[in-house]
Write a protein that holds these residues in place. Structure first.
Motif, mmCIF file in Angstrom:
data_model
loop_
_atom_site.group_PDB
_atom_site.id
_atom_site.type_symbol
_atom_site.label_atom_id
_atom_site.label_comp_id
_atom_site.label_asym_id
_atom_site.label_seq_id
_atom_site.Cartn_x
_atom_site.Cartn_y
_atom_site.Cartn_z
ATOM 1 N N GLU A 148 19.272 28.824 -77.407
ATOM 2 C CA GLU A 148 20.638 28.296 -77.445
ATOM 3 C C GLU A 148 20.605 27.566 -78.755
ATOM 4 N N PHE A 149 21.824 27.313 -79.083
ATOM 5 C CA PHE A 149 22.276 26.456 -80.407
ATOM 6 C C PHE A 149 23.207 25.513 -80.019
ATOM 7 N N LEU A 150 23.282 24.813 -78.869
ATOM 8 C CA LEU A 150 24.157 24.028 -78.443
ATOM 9 C C LEU A 150 24.371 22.711 -79.369
ATOM 10 N N ARG A 151 25.462 22.351 -79.499
ATOM 11 C CA ARG A 151 25.579 21.119 -80.263
ATOM 12 C C ARG A 151 26.193 20.055 -79.111
ATOM 13 N N GLU A 152 25.618 18.878 -78.634
ATOM 14 C CA GLU A 152 26.319 18.102 -77.428
ATOM 15 C C GLU A 152 27.555 17.576 -78.413
ATOM 16 N N GLY A 153 28.582 17.724 -77.459
ATOM 17 C CA GLY A 153 30.058 17.421 -77.922
ATOM 18 C C GLY A 153 30.799 18.722 -78.219
ATOM 19 N N PHE A 154 30.157 19.790 -78.242
ATOM 20 C CA PHE A 154 30.731 21.001 -78.995
ATOM 21 C C PHE A 154 30.373 22.455 -78.007
ATOM 22 N N ALA A 324 26.543 3.546 -77.317
ATOM 23 C CA ALA A 324 25.062 3.721 -76.939
ATOM 24 C C ALA A 324 24.563 5.145 -76.726
ATOM 25 N N ALA A 325 25.393 6.068 -76.807
ATOM 26 C CA ALA A 325 25.047 7.487 -76.701
ATOM 27 C C ALA A 325 24.452 7.800 -78.051
ATOM 28 N N PHE A 326 23.397 8.916 -77.928
ATOM 29 C CA PHE A 326 22.841 9.091 -79.178
ATOM 30 C C PHE A 326 23.574 9.537 -80.527
ATOM 31 N N LYS A 327 24.743 10.220 -79.907
ATOM 32 C CA LYS A 327 25.630 10.623 -80.786
ATOM 33 C C LYS A 327 27.355 10.696 -80.150
ATOM 34 N N PRO A 328 28.134 10.648 -80.959
ATOM 35 C CA PRO A 328 29.649 10.618 -80.186
ATOM 36 C C PRO A 328 29.948 11.910 -79.596
ATOM 37 N N MET A 329 30.816 11.785 -78.673
ATOM 38 C CA MET A 329 31.437 12.867 -77.557
ATOM 39 C C MET A 329 30.226 13.320 -76.608
ATOM 40 N N SER A 330 29.491 12.350 -76.303
ATOM 41 C CA SER A 330 28.388 12.644 -75.386
ATOM 42 C C SER A 330 27.916 11.419 -74.863
ATOM 43 N N ASP A 331 27.536 11.450 -73.400
ATOM 44 C CA ASP A 331 26.962 10.445 -72.644
ATOM 45 C C ASP A 331 25.310 10.673 -72.654
ATOM 46 N N ASP A 332 24.723 11.415 -73.412
ATOM 47 C CA ASP A 332 23.433 11.421 -73.631
ATOM 48 C C ASP A 332 22.751 10.284 -74.039
ATOM 49 N N ASP A 356 30.091 1.676 -74.919
ATOM 50 C CA ASP A 356 30.371 3.022 -75.253
ATOM 51 C C ASP A 356 31.495 3.712 -74.308
ATOM 52 N N PRO A 357 32.230 4.731 -74.916
ATOM 53 C CA PRO A 357 33.265 5.306 -74.112
ATOM 54 C C PRO A 357 32.686 5.927 -73.061
ATOM 55 N N ALA A 358 31.581 6.715 -73.159
ATOM 56 C CA ALA A 358 31.087 7.654 -71.889
ATOM 57 C C ALA A 358 29.776 7.290 -71.394
ATOM 58 N N ALA A 359 28.934 6.497 -71.916
ATOM 59 C CA ALA A 359 27.621 6.426 -71.340
ATOM 60 C C ALA A 359 27.268 5.222 -70.752
ATOM 61 N N LEU A 360 28.148 4.357 -70.260
ATOM 62 C CA LEU A 360 27.900 3.091 -69.823
ATOM 63 C C LEU A 360 27.123 3.066 -68.342
ATOM 64 N N ASP A 361 27.640 4.245 -67.550
ATOM 65 C CA ASP A 361 26.785 4.249 -66.316
ATOM 66 C C ASP A 361 25.393 4.830 -66.729
ATOM 67 N N VAL A 386 28.765 -7.400 -85.403
ATOM 68 C CA VAL A 386 29.201 -6.299 -84.722
ATOM 69 C C VAL A 386 28.285 -5.378 -85.397
ATOM 70 N N LEU A 387 27.621 -4.394 -84.526
ATOM 71 C CA LEU A 387 27.080 -3.400 -84.837
ATOM 72 C C LEU A 387 27.522 -2.102 -84.686
ATOM 73 N N LEU A 388 28.121 -1.173 -85.629
ATOM 74 C CA LEU A 388 28.462 -0.016 -85.302
ATOM 75 C C LEU A 388 27.030 1.064 -85.255
ATOM 76 N N LEU A 389 26.855 1.515 -83.882
ATOM 77 C CA LEU A 389 25.549 2.567 -84.091
ATOM 78 C C LEU A 389 25.787 3.819 -83.416
ATOM 79 N N THR A 390 26.916 4.026 -82.726
ATOM 80 C CA THR A 390 27.284 5.588 -82.576
ATOM 81 C C THR A 390 28.909 5.525 -83.038
ATOM 82 N N GLU A 391 28.973 6.755 -83.865
ATOM 83 C CA GLU A 391 30.219 6.716 -84.714
ATOM 84 C C GLU A 391 31.575 7.408 -83.788
#
Length: 439
Positions: A148-154, A324-332, A356-361, A386-391
């Motif tokens: 597989e070649f999945l990109r998280e978020g896509f 907080a997620a390792f990348k945007p569009m993901s809760d990973d 984080d919009p998705a990863a707080l839980d 303020v630190l922006l760490l996930t874009e």
């Protein structure tokens, strides 16, 4: 076609729903009852754009079901193995226990003529070993490897509209039969003209880890340039733009910053190095050790940069972490650079609040020692930096004038080189980023 998907985590659940979307009758099998219950109720156990709609549509059409009982896979023409291969504790190598246990379980229901298709990322040589087990226990059954070649978020897009299909097949008539079955599985994708690579087991296994190693190398290369830019006064963003115009290089994956994390790139390059060592070819991949080292240094540098910005000490300073997620569009949050930095800041005495919009839980379960807030404004209340760490796009779209009214000190550290520097500085913020000059 009736098919089963063994393992309903991120990869397996998306693959199962996508196969149902292509018209197949699919049963997903997983050992976790809670996961099976959630999926059966059309509730995704993870965040992935478009997946909830895909899952709901498949369930409504009656093409998709889930079970904890391997007997549910009986009668399937194809069995996809989509279980995890995490890094072994205390080692670099991949832990294959889930792959082996899934294959062993399938042997209970496997019949001659059926095809076991591996999608998990495994060390080269694994498929050949599993093929001996499968054909030895069930003569006439076949094994193929289809990475597989999945990109998280896509992931939905990448499954239904992949940029290539790779088939790792046995030699002879068995390979021809397995190829025919896979072409039927992916008929709509093949008919759309998607490039297809038909090869042997070893090459198919290496495609995924080689691709991930190349991407990791490209990311670490530009981060190494960021280190030099900080030493020389050059600007890494302008450097990346300039060299990215060369079509031999390209601009993708040349964004200097905090580096990569997640459940794939870090563990895959380490497992690749470990396997090369087992094969006596460790010198071929020694460069990946430096790739990994550069990547981890970025986290340390971000903590040091935060200390510099906070007048030389983090003790008692209120720090806001956006993402907080390792990348945007993901809760990973697996191996998340953002959370790693947040934890290091707290250990140095800072009062850290993460949003984080998705990863707080997921964060609250895995990192209960940190403080969390639902919105950037709440997290940044009276912040010293303020630190922006996930874009995430919503962070890039923040109004720096309005946001500046929330914080105590207008100091922003752009850990992903994602913000409009001129816009933030015009609003009175002191802007810093990895690989870029201070104002």
């Amino acid at each position: 076609m009736k098919m089963s998907v063994i393992g309903c985590g991120y990869l397996g659940a998306v693959h199962a729903a996508a196969m149902a979307e292509l018209g197949h009758e699919v049963v997903g099998v997983d050992v976790e009852q809670a996961k099976v219950d959630a999926l059966s109720a059309s509730r995704p156990p993870f965040y992935e754009p478009g997946f909830e709609e895909l899952l709901g549509r498949a369930m409504e059409l009656g093409r998709l079901s889930f079970s904890t009982d391997i007997s549910a896979a009986a009668g399937s023409r194809v069995h996809f193995v989509c279980v995890g291969t995490p890094q072994r504790r205390g080692e670099y190598g991949a832990d294959l226990q889930y792959v082996h246990s899934a294959t062993e379980a399938l042997l209970e229901v496997l019949n001659p003529g059926e095809v076991v298709v591996g999608k998990s990322t495994v060390p080269v040589g694994t498929a050949a070993e599993l093929a001996e087990v499968v054909t030895g226990k069930v003569p006439g059954a076949l094994l193929a490897w289809n990475p597989e070649f999945l990109r998280e978020g896509f992931a939905v897009q990448d499954t239904l509209h992949p940029d290539r299909l790779v088939y790792g097949l046995p030699e002879g008539t068995g390979g021809e039969a397995a190829c025919s079955v896979l072409d039927e599985v992916y008929a709509r994708i093949v008919e759309a003209g998607t490039p297809k690579v038909v090869t042997d087991y070893a090459t198919a296994e290496m495609v995924k880890v080689a691709a991930n190693s190349f991407l990791a190398t490209k990311i670490s290369f530009i981060n190494a340039m960021a280190e030099l830019c900080e030493a020389t006064g050059a600007d890494v963003k302008q450097l990346a733009d300039a060299i990215g115009h060369d079509d031999r290089i390209g601009r993708k994956f040349l964004n200097a910053g905090l580096g990569f994390g997640g459940g794939c790139l870090p563990k895959d390059i380490r497992a690749f190095m470990a396997r090369a060592g087992e094969l006596g070819a460790d010198q071929a991949l020694t460069f990946l050790r430096e790739v990994d080292s550069i990547n981890m240094r970025r986290r340390i540098r971000m903590v040091e940069l935060a200390r510099e910005v906070c007048d030389g000490s983090l003790m008692g300073k209120r720090i806001t972490v956006l993402g907080a997620a390792f990348k945007p569009m993901s809760d990973d949050i697996r191996d998340s650079p953002a959370l790693n930095v947040a934890a290091q800041l707290q250990l140095r005495g800072a009062n850290v609040c993460v949003t984080d919009p998705a990863a707080l839980d997921n964060c609250r379960r895995s990192w209960p020692q940190l403080d969390y807030a639902a919105t950037p404004q709440e997290a940044a209340d009276r912040a010293d930096a303020v630190l922006l760490l996930t874009e995430w796009q919503e962070y890039q779209d923040l109004d720096p004038v309005e946001f500046g009214g929330v914080v105590r000190q207008r100091r922003v550290l752009d850990g992903r080189n994602a913000l409009d520097r001129d816009k933030w500085e015009a609003a009175g913020w002191a802007y810093r980023a990895l690989g870029r000059r201070a104002a």
